[in-house]
Design an enzyme around this catalytic site. Structure first.
Site, mmCIF file in Angstrom:
data_model
loop_
_atom_site.group_PDB
_atom_site.id
_atom_site.type_symbol
_atom_site.label_atom_id
_atom_site.label_comp_id
_atom_site.label_asym_id
_atom_site.label_seq_id
_atom_site.Cartn_x
_atom_site.Cartn_y
_atom_site.Cartn_z
ATOM 1 N N ASN A 128 0.843 -1.193 0.000
ATOM 2 C CA ASN A 128 0.000 0.000 0.000
ATOM 3 C C ASN A 128 0.872 1.233 0.000
ATOM 4 O O ASN A 128 2.107 1.144 -0.032
ATOM 5 C CB ASN A 128 -0.971 -0.017 1.190
ATOM 6 C CG ASN A 128 -0.236 -0.083 2.517
ATOM 7 O OD1 ASN A 128 0.492 0.825 2.885
ATOM 8 N ND2 ASN A 128 -0.423 -1.192 3.242
ATOM 9 N N LYS B 12 -13.404 -0.276 15.057
ATOM 10 C CA LYS B 12 -12.101 -0.897 15.310
ATOM 11 C C LYS B 12 -11.787 -0.893 16.801
ATOM 12 O O LYS B 12 -11.277 -1.879 17.346
ATOM 13 C CB LYS B 12 -11.018 -0.151 14.527
ATOM 14 C CG LYS B 12 -9.663 -0.812 14.526
ATOM 15 C CD LYS B 12 -8.734 -0.137 13.516
ATOM 16 C CE LYS B 12 -7.443 -0.913 13.359
ATOM 17 N NZ LYS B 12 -6.569 -0.322 12.301
#
Length: 412
Positions: A220, A349
């Site tokens: 990424n 999260k």
């Protein structure tokens, strides 16, 4: 080494007395003076007779924009006490380079020049003395020098330890003065509040790389800059920092222990044995969620059929959740790099991984950049950083985040 960011004005309002003693490393003092002034400090240069054999007062005056002092008997001072006046005005006295001879005279209390005199005369409780040694490797390793270094530190001086490398004499070894950028970082770090003194901090940073075949992989756009800024900020705050870094091309911050990894599994294997021995775990790394189930032995080739190869994927281990689930976990801080709905995804999260804090940001807007805007999400609510929701340099954000984390830790 690239020049450090100066837009933080880390030394704004600070007045530094910069002392130069005899040594070839005097040439670095010119660049150090420039960097100090760019960081917002005023710099008053004091030179010994030996220093003037290597660099002129004219050069140092031009860079500091202040007259250079070279003599105990300088008549410019109304009371003829330069050693008193200069030391009382300083926020710190930095001697760079500090020769073996000068350090020995400090230990003995010998004051036969202005610089040694003002070091002895400084108010020790309010004006710190920082020494950047510079000498040949044999001189540095000599028992007399090492005894003097131990004593000068016992007497209250802070040492910006020399590096190892090529020396002007042609030899290679320890004793080479730190580079100006490193000295600047050391001085900035010295002034930072030590809110993590005695703590151990483990940080992951950068992307992971999941190999498909010997030449291709999944990764990424994370640059690692935020994680490295956090490592620097934690070290500045007095912590012992271990940084587990994915494949990035960034310099290791001063005082930080670095472990390099590539894949998510390698990152977990590096983190897990260390985590329980740390007070804080900050999972800044942008870890790939999936990896190819099998690594192709050779490069996957096109065959001209137009058919796209099917690559089976496996889920990577969840490093943050694994650490948070330890019997006695450190304080766990996660990062959520999102493309939308930052607050919603960060809170999910936080709850899913059962951690104390999740730091959300828009990944595409920050990858590779030197500034960012963060959202701190915990059980009590959301808090933007900076408070006005604007963008700020990553190092400034890292320092603010480190201060927030320090407040969450139980009292030592």
């Amino acid at each position: 080494m690239s020049e450090p960011l100066q837009d933080l004005q880390d030394l704004a309002g600070r007045h530094i007395v910069l002392g130069l003693t005899g040594g070839i490393a005097c040439y670095k003092a010119a660049e150090l003076t420039r960097l100090l002034t760019k960081a917002g400090a005023t710099v008053q240069v004091v030179m010994t007779e030996g220093a003037q054999a290597f660099i002129t007062p004219v050069t140092m005056q031009a860079l500091s924009n202040r007259p250079v002092y070279t003599s105990t008997w300088d008549a410019r001072e109304g009371n003829n006490m330069a050693h008193i006046n200069l030391s009382r005005e300083a926020d710190a006295i930095v001697v760079a380079p500090a020769s073996a001879d000068f350090i020995a005279r400090l230990v003995a209390g010998v004051t036969d020049d202005l610089l040694s005199l003002l070091c002895l005369a400084r108010p020790r409780d309010t004006v710190p003395l920082l020494l950047a040694p510079a000498m040949n490797r044999e001189m540095w390793s000599h028992p007399a020098t090492q005894r003097n270094m131990a004593q000068v530190q016992a007497d209250g001086a802070h040492v910006l330890a020399p590096a190892s490398g090529a020396q002007a004499c042609g030899e290679v070894g320890e004793g080479r003065m730190q580079e100006p950028e490193e000295l600047l970082q050391g001085l900035v770090a010295f002034f930072q509040p030590k809110v993590l003194a005695g703590r151990r901090v483990l940080i992951t940073a950068g992307p992971t790389y999941e190999a498909i075949d010997p030449v291709r992989g999944i990764t990424n756009l994370s640059s690692g800059k935020m994680g490295f800024a956090l490592a620097r900020a934690a070290a500045e705050a007095g912590a012992r920092v271990t940084l587990v870094a994915g494949p990035v091309h960034l310099e290791t911050p001063q005082g930080v222990t670095r472990l390099n990894v590539k894949s998510a599994q390698q990152m977990l294997d590096a983190v897990l044995p260390l985590a329980a021995a740390h007070d804080v775990f900050i999972a800044t790394a942008a870890v790939a969620d999936w990896r190819p189930a099998q690594l192709a032995e050779h490069k996957i080739k096109k065959d001209g059929s137009g058919q796209v190869p099917q690559i089976a994927m496996s889920e990577n281990p969840d490093i943050l959740a694994t650490v948070a689930a330890l019997p006695q976990p450190p304080l766990c801080v996660g990062f959520a790099a999102e493309s939308q709905d930052v607050a919603h995804h960060a809170r999910q999260k936080l709850q899913r991984k059962k951690v104390a804090l999740v730091v959300g940001n828009i990944g595409p807007a920050t990858f590779g950049q030197d500034n960012n805007a963060l959202l701190l999400v915990d059980a009590q609510g959301d808090q933007p950083l900076p408070a006005d929701g604007s963008r700020a340099p990553k190092l400034a954000l890292a320092r603010a985040l480190v201060a927030d984390i320090a407040r969450r830790l139980p009292k030592a």
